[in-house]
Design an enzyme around this catalytic site. Structure first.
Site, short mmCIF file in Angstrom:
data_model
loop_
_atom_site.label_atom_id
_atom_site.label_comp_id
_atom_site.label_asym_id
_atom_site.label_seq_id
_atom_site.Cartn_x
_atom_site.Cartn_y
_atom_site.Cartn_z
N GLU A 37 0.83 -1.20 0.00
CA GLU A 37 0.00 0.00 0.00
C GLU A 37 0.87 1.26 0.00
O GLU A 37 2.01 1.23 0.47
CB GLU A 37 -0.81 -0.08 1.29
CG GLU A 37 -1.86 0.93 1.50
CD GLU A 37 -2.00 1.30 2.97
OE1 GLU A 37 -2.22 2.48 3.23
OE2 GLU A 37 -1.87 0.40 3.84
N VAL A 119 -6.02 0.92 1.87
CA VAL A 119 -6.23 -0.53 1.77
C VAL A 119 -7.35 -0.80 0.75
O VAL A 119 -7.22 -1.69 -0.10
CB VAL A 119 -6.59 -1.13 3.16
CG1 VAL A 119 -7.08 -2.56 3.01
CG2 VAL A 119 -5.38 -1.07 4.08
N ASP A 154 -18.73 7.06 10.48
CA ASP A 154 -17.38 6.99 9.90
C ASP A 154 -16.87 5.55 9.98
O ASP A 154 -16.25 5.14 10.95
CB ASP A 154 -16.45 7.95 10.65
CG ASP A 154 -15.12 8.12 9.90
OD1 ASP A 154 -14.88 7.40 8.91
OD2 ASP A 154 -14.32 8.98 10.32
N ALA A 157 -14.12 2.48 4.19
CA ALA A 157 -14.48 1.69 3.00
C ALA A 157 -13.61 0.45 2.89
O ALA A 157 -13.94 -0.48 2.14
CB ALA A 157 -14.32 2.55 1.75
N ASP A 158 -12.52 0.38 3.65
CA ASP A 158 -11.70 -0.83 3.64
C ASP A 158 -12.57 -2.06 3.92
O ASP A 158 -12.35 -3.13 3.35
CB ASP A 158 -10.62 -0.77 4.75
CG ASP A 158 -9.53 0.27 4.47
OD1 ASP A 158 -9.56 0.90 3.40
OD2 ASP A 158 -8.66 0.44 5.35
N LYS A 175 -5.75 0.03 14.79
CA LYS A 175 -5.33 0.79 15.96
C LYS A 175 -6.48 0.92 16.94
O LYS A 175 -7.65 0.96 16.55
CB LYS A 175 -4.87 2.18 15.52
CG LYS A 175 -3.62 2.11 14.66
CD LYS A 175 -2.93 3.46 14.59
CE LYS A 175 -1.56 3.31 13.97
NZ LYS A 175 -1.54 3.62 12.55
N1 PSU Z 1 -4.26 2.62 9.66
C1 PSU Z 1 -3.00 2.92 10.03
N2 PSU Z 1 -2.21 3.69 9.22
C2 PSU Z 1 -2.66 4.11 8.01
C3 PSU Z 1 -3.99 3.74 7.61
C4 PSU Z 1 -4.73 3.00 8.47
O1 PSU Z 1 -2.59 2.52 11.11
O2 PSU Z 1 -1.92 4.79 7.29
C5 PSU Z 1 -4.50 4.14 6.27
C6 PSU Z 1 -4.69 2.91 5.38
O3 PSU Z 1 -4.35 3.26 4.05
C7 PSU Z 1 -6.18 2.63 5.48
C8 PSU Z 1 -6.73 4.03 5.58
O4 PSU Z 1 -6.68 1.94 4.37
O5 PSU Z 1 -5.80 4.72 6.41
C9 PSU Z 1 -8.11 4.09 6.13
O6 PSU Z 1 -8.57 5.39 6.02
P1 PSU Z 1 -10.12 5.75 6.24
O7 PSU Z 1 -10.37 5.47 7.68
O8 PSU Z 1 -10.22 7.21 5.88
O9 PSU Z 1 -10.89 4.82 5.33
MN MN Z 2 -13.44 7.45 7.26
#
Ligand code: PSU
Ligand code: MN
EC number: 4.2.1.70
Length: 317
Positions: A37, A119, A154, A157-158, A175
């Protein structure tokens, strides 16, 4: 005509992904390829350090016998396998790359923009390229509700993308700034199998355990490959392999819990919102821990790249 490698996923469409020569050759030969990624590089790690980690990840994959395919979008072209110059662009703060989730890919391609893929975004492009194994650090998930509220909309989309994209994602859980039990529930709803690698409890990124039970335990790359093959015979969904952070790199739990409480309080009392919340919390972790969390982050993602490679090699057998 070449036959489709057994470990690869059938290309969904004639999506315009551009494969590096090395990745194209490996896929054609049916040998092991591991997707990596780019959001973790552009948005998750500080400049300088990100390029070091990118190189270390690619070396780790090679040493384990697979070909690395780091994925990003540059100037409107989805790239699968980056040159050193392209990797440097992804890691450069001057480029100010967008963060591209799956839904952002179409508009970014059409307008010639550049961005790092999450992801979700990486999974879609890896699958379009015919890659079936992907390593990252942490999965996005269900966020904790804002103070005073009981629900949040929130949800990364992963989770939805994993429910419909046949790829194995190797990560260290998510996390603890996310709602881990809720995230596991959404993965169940998406019919995404969740495997714990050598553990009975789901990991929490910096910590080896979240305290949540893991639905299925596996104890070696062969077992992961077996589960993946069987799953793929009837399901279009992806699979999650949760690999806990190596013991020697795990954060001290008390330090971790203190930073989490502090970080959440700081963000709550500020104007930070939406997609900026996670970077702000991580920044707090990195500065307040004096870099301990950064080291932990690097070690876990390297370990995931190695495990993903061993599984990819097993699947290519
Ligand atoms: N979790 C981490 N570090 C990151 C991400 C997630 O510990 O850099 C990144 C990954 O690319 C994950 C994205 O797919 O954040 C998820 O973002 P969102 O919650 O906006 O979908
Ligand atoms: Mn989000």
């Amino acid at each position: 005509m070449t036959s489709t490698p057994r470990h690869a996923t059938a290309p969904a469409t004639a999506a315009p992904v551009r494969l590096s020569a090395e990745v194209a050759d490996a896929l054609e030969a049916g040998s092991a390829v591991v997707a990596l990624e780019s959001t973790i590089l552009s948005h998750g790690l500080p400049p300088g350090r990100n390029l070091e980690v990118a190189g270390r990840l690619e070396n780790t994959v090679r040493r384990a016998g697979a070909v690395p395919a780091t994925i990003a979008v540059l100037d409107g072209t989805p790239l699968v396998g980056l040159t050193t110059a392209q990797l440097e662009r992804v890691c450069s703060p001057e480029e100010d790359l967008d963060k591209l989730s799956a839904r952002d890919l179409g508009p970014a391609l059409a307008s010639g923009r550049s961005g790092a893929t999450t992801v979700a975004g990486t999974s879609v492009l890896a699958h379009a390229a015919g890659i079936g194994v992907f390593a990252t650090g942490g999965l996005g998930g269900v966020h904790l509700p804002p103070p005073g509220e009981t629900t949040t909309w929130d949800v990364s989309a992963d989770l939805a993308v994993l429910g419909r994209t046949p790829i194995l994602v190797v990560c260290s859980g998510m996390k603890s700034i996310l709602d881990i039990p809720a995230t596991l529930e959404v993965l169940e709803t998406g019919s995404v199998p969740v495997l714990g690698y050598g553990v009975d409890e789901f990991p929490a990124f910096y910590l080896r355990s979240s305290g949540q039970p893991v639905p299925h335990r596996v104890d070696g790359p062969e077992q992961v490959a077996g589960a993946m093959r069987a799953h793929r015979t009837f399901s279009p969904a992806g699979m999650l392999l949760a690999n806990p952070i190596p013991e020697e790199a795990e954060m001290d739990r008390e330090l971790h819990d203190r930073l989490l409480v502090e970080g959440l309080a700081e963000v709550t009392g500020s104007a930070v919102s939406g997609g900026d919340v996670t970077p702000a919390l991580l920044e707090h972790f990195h500065t307040a821990s004096g870099g301990v969390s950064l080291d932990a982050n690097e070690e876990l993602v390297v370990a995931n790249a190695e495990l993903a490679s061993l599984v990819a090699v097993e699947l290519a057998r």
